[in-house]
Design a protein around this motif. Structure first.
Motif, PDB file in Angstrom:
ATOM      1  N   VAL A  54       0.371  -7.136 -14.807  1.00 21.19           N
ATOM      2  CA  VAL A  54      -0.051  -8.282 -13.999  1.00 21.19           C
ATOM      3  C   VAL A  54      -1.401  -8.000 -13.362  1.00 21.19           C
ATOM      4  CG1 VAL A  54       0.544  -9.738 -12.014  1.00 21.19           C
ATOM      5  CG2 VAL A  54       2.352  -8.926 -13.560  1.00 21.19           C
ATOM      6  N   VAL A  55      -1.582  -6.767 -12.900  1.00 26.40           N
ATOM      7  CA  VAL A  55      -2.864  -6.331 -12.341  1.00 26.40           C
ATOM      8  C   VAL A  55      -3.268  -5.028 -13.027  1.00 26.40           C
ATOM      9  CG1 VAL A  55      -2.511  -7.424 -10.087  1.00 26.40           C
ATOM     10  CG2 VAL A  55      -1.806  -5.051 -10.420  1.00 26.40           C
ATOM     11  N   ALA A  56      -4.577  -4.786 -13.065  1.00 32.51           N
ATOM     12  CA  ALA A  56      -5.071  -3.526 -13.625  1.00 32.51           C
ATOM     13  C   ALA A  56      -4.983  -2.413 -12.596  1.00 32.51           C
ATOM     14  CB  ALA A  56      -6.517  -3.693 -14.099  1.00 32.51           C
ATOM     15  N   SER A  57      -5.139  -2.795 -11.318  1.00 33.51           N
ATOM     16  CA  SER A  57      -5.027  -1.820 -10.234  1.00 33.51           C
ATOM     17  C   SER A  57      -4.613  -2.538  -8.967  1.00 33.51           C
ATOM     18  CB  SER A  57      -6.359  -1.095 -10.005  1.00 33.51           C
ATOM     19  OG  SER A  57      -7.335  -2.006  -9.553  1.00 33.51           O
ATOM     20  N   ILE A  58      -3.961  -1.789  -8.074  1.00 36.88           N
ATOM     21  CA  ILE A  58      -3.575  -2.328  -6.772  1.00 36.88           C
ATOM     22  C   ILE A  58      -3.497  -1.170  -5.796  1.00 36.88           C
ATOM     23  CG2 ILE A  58      -1.086  -2.270  -7.217  1.00 36.88           C
ATOM     24  CD1 ILE A  58      -1.045  -5.062  -5.691  1.00 36.88           C
ATOM     25  N   THR A  59      -4.168  -1.331  -4.656  1.00 34.82           N
ATOM     26  CA  THR A  59      -4.259  -0.241  -3.692  1.00 34.82           C
ATOM     27  C   THR A  59      -3.943  -0.746  -2.290  1.00 34.82           C
ATOM     28  OG1 THR A  59      -6.011   0.752  -5.025  1.00 34.82           O
ATOM     29  CG2 THR A  59      -5.767   1.558  -2.764  1.00 34.82           C
ATOM     30  N   PRO A  60      -2.909  -0.202  -1.657  1.00 35.16           N
ATOM     31  CA  PRO A  60      -2.636  -0.534  -0.260  1.00 35.16           C
ATOM     32  C   PRO A  60      -3.297   0.487   0.674  1.00 35.16           C
ATOM     33  CG  PRO A  60      -0.742   0.573  -1.200  1.00 35.16           C
ATOM     34  CD  PRO A  60      -1.805   0.513  -2.271  1.00 35.16           C
ATOM     35  N   VAL A  61      -3.903  -0.004   1.738  1.00 31.65           N
ATOM     36  CA  VAL A  61      -4.506   0.855   2.747  1.00 31.65           C
ATOM     37  C   VAL A  61      -4.055   0.345   4.110  1.00 31.65           C
ATOM     38  CG1 VAL A  61      -6.677   1.642   3.785  1.00 31.65           C
ATOM     39  CG2 VAL A  61      -6.519   1.331   1.306  1.00 31.65           C
ATOM     40  N   THR A  62      -3.603   1.243   4.960  1.00 30.35           N
ATOM     41  CA  THR A  62      -3.181   0.849   6.294  1.00 30.35           C
ATOM     42  C   THR A  62      -4.310   1.044   7.291  1.00 30.35           C
ATOM     43  OG1 THR A  62      -2.242   3.044   6.643  1.00 30.35           O
ATOM     44  CG2 THR A  62      -0.723   1.303   5.941  1.00 30.35           C
ATOM     45  N   PRO A  89      13.810  -2.142  -8.414  1.00 27.97           N
ATOM     46  CA  PRO A  89      14.418  -2.783  -7.239  1.00 27.97           C
ATOM     47  C   PRO A  89      13.412  -3.713  -6.564  1.00 27.97           C
ATOM     48  CG  PRO A  89      14.161  -0.406  -6.892  1.00 27.97           C
ATOM     49  CD  PRO A  89      13.639  -0.714  -8.258  1.00 27.97           C
ATOM     50  N   VAL A  90      13.903  -4.792  -5.991  1.00 25.89           N
ATOM     51  CA  VAL A  90      13.059  -5.757  -5.301  1.00 25.89           C
ATOM     52  C   VAL A  90      12.760  -5.249  -3.894  1.00 25.89           C
ATOM     53  CG1 VAL A  90      13.013  -8.087  -4.318  1.00 25.89           C
ATOM     54  CG2 VAL A  90      13.907  -7.717  -6.614  1.00 25.89           C
ATOM     55  N   GLY A  91      11.561  -5.496  -3.420  1.00 24.79           N
ATOM     56  CA  GLY A  91      11.236  -5.227  -2.037  1.00 24.79           C
ATOM     57  C   GLY A  91      10.661  -3.849  -1.773  1.00 24.79           C
ATOM     58  N   SER A  92      10.517  -3.583  -0.470  1.00 20.67           N
ATOM     59  CA  SER A  92       9.949  -2.306  -0.049  1.00 20.67           C
ATOM     60  C   SER A  92      10.818  -1.694   1.043  1.00 20.67           C
ATOM     61  CB  SER A  92       8.528  -2.501   0.479  1.00 20.67           C
ATOM     62  OG  SER A  92       8.553  -3.079   1.767  1.00 20.67           O
ATOM     63  N   ARG A  93      10.487  -0.463   1.338  1.00 15.22           N
ATOM     64  CA  ARG A  93      11.186   0.237   2.413  1.00 15.22           C
ATOM     65  C   ARG A  93      10.384   0.191   3.713  1.00 15.22           C
ATOM     66  NH1 ARG A  93      12.329   5.868   0.715  1.00 15.22           N
ATOM     67  NH2 ARG A  93      10.427   5.726  -0.494  1.00 15.22           N
ATOM     68  N   LEU A  94       9.443  -0.748   3.820  1.00 12.46           N
ATOM     69  CA  LEU A  94       8.675  -0.899   5.052  1.00 12.46           C
ATOM     70  C   LEU A  94       9.577  -1.145   6.263  1.00 12.46           C
ATOM     71  CD1 LEU A  94       5.667  -3.076   3.826  1.00 12.46           C
ATOM     72  CD2 LEU A  94       5.549  -0.730   4.692  1.00 12.46           C
ATOM     73  N   TRP A  95      10.721  -1.766   6.044  1.00 15.46           N
ATOM     74  CA  TRP A  95      11.637  -2.050   7.140  1.00 15.46           C
ATOM     75  C   TRP A  95      12.100  -0.773   7.848  1.00 15.46           C
ATOM     76  CZ3 TRP A  95      16.679  -0.268   7.265  1.00 15.46           C
ATOM     77  CH2 TRP A  95      17.207   0.203   6.057  1.00 15.46           C
ATOM     78  N   ALA A 152       4.426   0.728   0.341  1.00 16.43           N
ATOM     79  CA  ALA A 152       3.757  -0.416  -0.279  1.00 16.43           C
ATOM     80  C   ALA A 152       3.409  -0.109  -1.741  1.00 16.43           C
ATOM     81  CB  ALA A 152       2.508  -0.795   0.512  1.00 16.43           C
ATOM     82  N   SER A 153       2.893   1.081  -2.001  1.00 19.70           N
ATOM     83  CA  SER A 153       2.580   1.476  -3.389  1.00 19.70           C
ATOM     84  C   SER A 153       3.820   1.428  -4.262  1.00 19.70           C
ATOM     85  CB  SER A 153       1.991   2.882  -3.425  1.00 19.70           C
ATOM     86  OG  SER A 153       0.712   2.906  -2.866  1.00 19.70           O
ATOM     87  N   GLU A 154       4.914   1.945  -3.738  1.00 19.17           N
ATOM     88  CA  GLU A 154       6.185   1.950  -4.461  1.00 19.17           C
ATOM     89  C   GLU A 154       6.631   0.516  -4.778  1.00 19.17           C
ATOM     90  OE1 GLU A 154      10.162   4.337  -3.477  1.00 19.17           O
ATOM     91  OE2 GLU A 154       9.837   2.689  -2.066  1.00 19.17           O
ATOM     92  N   ALA A 155       6.509  -0.377  -3.811  1.00 15.98           N
ATOM     93  CA  ALA A 155       6.959  -1.756  -3.980  1.00 15.98           C
ATOM     94  C   ALA A 155       6.089  -2.548  -4.957  1.00 15.98           C
ATOM     95  CB  ALA A 155       6.977  -2.462  -2.621  1.00 15.98           C
ATOM     96  N   LEU A 156       4.812  -2.202  -5.032  1.00 18.22           N
ATOM     97  CA  LEU A 156       3.869  -2.967  -5.851  1.00 18.22           C
ATOM     98  C   LEU A 156       3.634  -2.363  -7.238  1.00 18.22           C
ATOM     99  CD1 LEU A 156       1.291  -3.627  -2.993  1.00 18.22           C
ATOM    100  CD2 LEU A 156       2.893  -5.295  -3.977  1.00 18.22           C
ATOM    101  N   LYS A 157       4.198  -1.213  -7.495  1.00 16.01           N
ATOM    102  CA  LYS A 157       3.988  -0.494  -8.763  1.00 16.01           C
ATOM    103  C   LYS A 157       4.325  -1.347  -9.985  1.00 16.01           C
ATOM    104  CE  LYS A 157       5.226   3.819 -11.105  1.00 16.01           C
ATOM    105  NZ  LYS A 157       5.402   3.209 -12.401  1.00 16.01           N
ATOM    106  N   TRP A 158       5.341  -2.178  -9.880  1.00 15.38           N
ATOM    107  CA  TRP A 158       5.754  -2.986 -11.024  1.00 15.38           C
ATOM    108  C   TRP A 158       4.636  -3.921 -11.503  1.00 15.38           C
ATOM    109  CZ3 TRP A 158       6.022  -8.275 -11.403  1.00 15.38           C
ATOM    110  CH2 TRP A 158       5.919  -9.006 -10.211  1.00 15.38           C
ATOM    111  N   LEU A 159       3.735  -4.322 -10.592  1.00 16.01           N
ATOM    112  CA  LEU A 159       2.642  -5.215 -10.981  1.00 16.01           C
ATOM    113  C   LEU A 159       1.689  -4.539 -11.964  1.00 16.01           C
ATOM    114  CD1 LEU A 159       1.918  -6.738  -7.468  1.00 16.01           C
ATOM    115  CD2 LEU A 159       2.888  -7.958  -9.438  1.00 16.01           C
ATOM    116  N   ILE A 181      -4.383  -4.934   1.066  1.00 16.76           N
ATOM    117  CA  ILE A 181      -4.055  -4.758  -0.353  1.00 16.76           C
ATOM    118  C   ILE A 181      -5.260  -5.220  -1.172  1.00 16.76           C
ATOM    119  CG2 ILE A 181      -2.531  -5.440  -2.252  1.00 16.76           C
ATOM    120  CD1 ILE A 181      -1.033  -3.945  -0.079  1.00 16.76           C
ATOM    121  N   THR A 182      -5.784  -4.332  -2.003  1.00 16.91           N
ATOM    122  CA  THR A 182      -6.861  -4.696  -2.927  1.00 16.91           C
ATOM    123  C   THR A 182      -6.310  -4.577  -4.344  1.00 16.91           C
ATOM    124  OG1 THR A 182      -8.526  -3.875  -1.387  1.00 16.91           O
ATOM    125  CG2 THR A 182      -9.217  -4.194  -3.669  1.00 16.91           C
ATOM    126  N   TYR A 183      -6.442  -5.657  -5.099  1.00 11.93           N
ATOM    127  CA  TYR A 183      -5.965  -5.638  -6.478  1.00 11.93           C
ATOM    128  C   TYR A 183      -7.021  -6.223  -7.391  1.00 11.93           C
ATOM    129  CZ  TYR A 183      -4.797 -10.592  -5.826  1.00 11.93           C
ATOM    130  OH  TYR A 183      -4.855 -11.939  -5.571  1.00 11.93           O
TER     131      TYR A 183
END
Length: 145
Positions: A104-112, A67-73, A92-99, A124-126
């Motif tokens: 597309v990326v080897a790793s991606i980490t969201p931190v609030t 699915p497109v997008g995130s549940r941040l809303w 954010a992790s859920e939304a970016l997992k497809w990358l 976001i560090t990728y």
């Protein structure tokens, strides 16, 4: 072929395309993918806490693997707490997992980061395969007015 560049307008909380030389500017494919992944509204799950009957989402998600997008809303009406920040990281992790899944990326980490009294930032560090890590900061993920 590259994607159309999408930039985020923080004042209006909308993404928009960039015009250059009478045409739409191309490039920044990964930045655009991250923006769309994070700030397009994903369909709320049946067990999510949302008001009314509108679960949002996008019609293009029907029969799609991701699915497109995130549940941040869903966090818009939440109090600014550590629990809200943790949910934002999970969404954010859920939304970016497809990358990662698509290579597309080897790793991606969201931190609030909570900025009291009324703002939640998202960092976001990728890392693309074989390249150095890149960090993007979004200072407008969640804000009370």
């Amino acid at each position: 072929m590259t994607d159309i560049t999408t930039l985020w307008n923080t004042e209006q909380s909308v993404g928009d395309w960039v015009e250059a030389s009478g045409d739409l500017q191309e490039g920044n494919d990964l930045d655009t993918a991250i923006l769309i992944s994070l700030f397009t509204d994903r369909l709320a799950r049946a067990d999510d806490d949302f008001e009314g009957a509108d679960r949002r989402g996008w019609w293009g998600d029907v029969d799609q693997d991701y699915p497109v997008g995130s549940r941040l809303w869903l966090l818009r009406r939440q109090k600014l707490t550590v629990a809200t920040a943790n949910k934002a990281e999970n969404y954010a992790s859920e939304a970016l997992k497809w990358l990662i899944d698509d290579g597309v990326v080897a790793s991606i980490t969201p931190v609030t980061q909570i900025v009291y009294p009324n703002r939640l930032n998202l960092v976001i560090t990728y890392q693309k395969p074989g390249l150095s890590a890149v960090t993007k900061r979004y200072f407008w993920v969640w804000e009370t007015k």
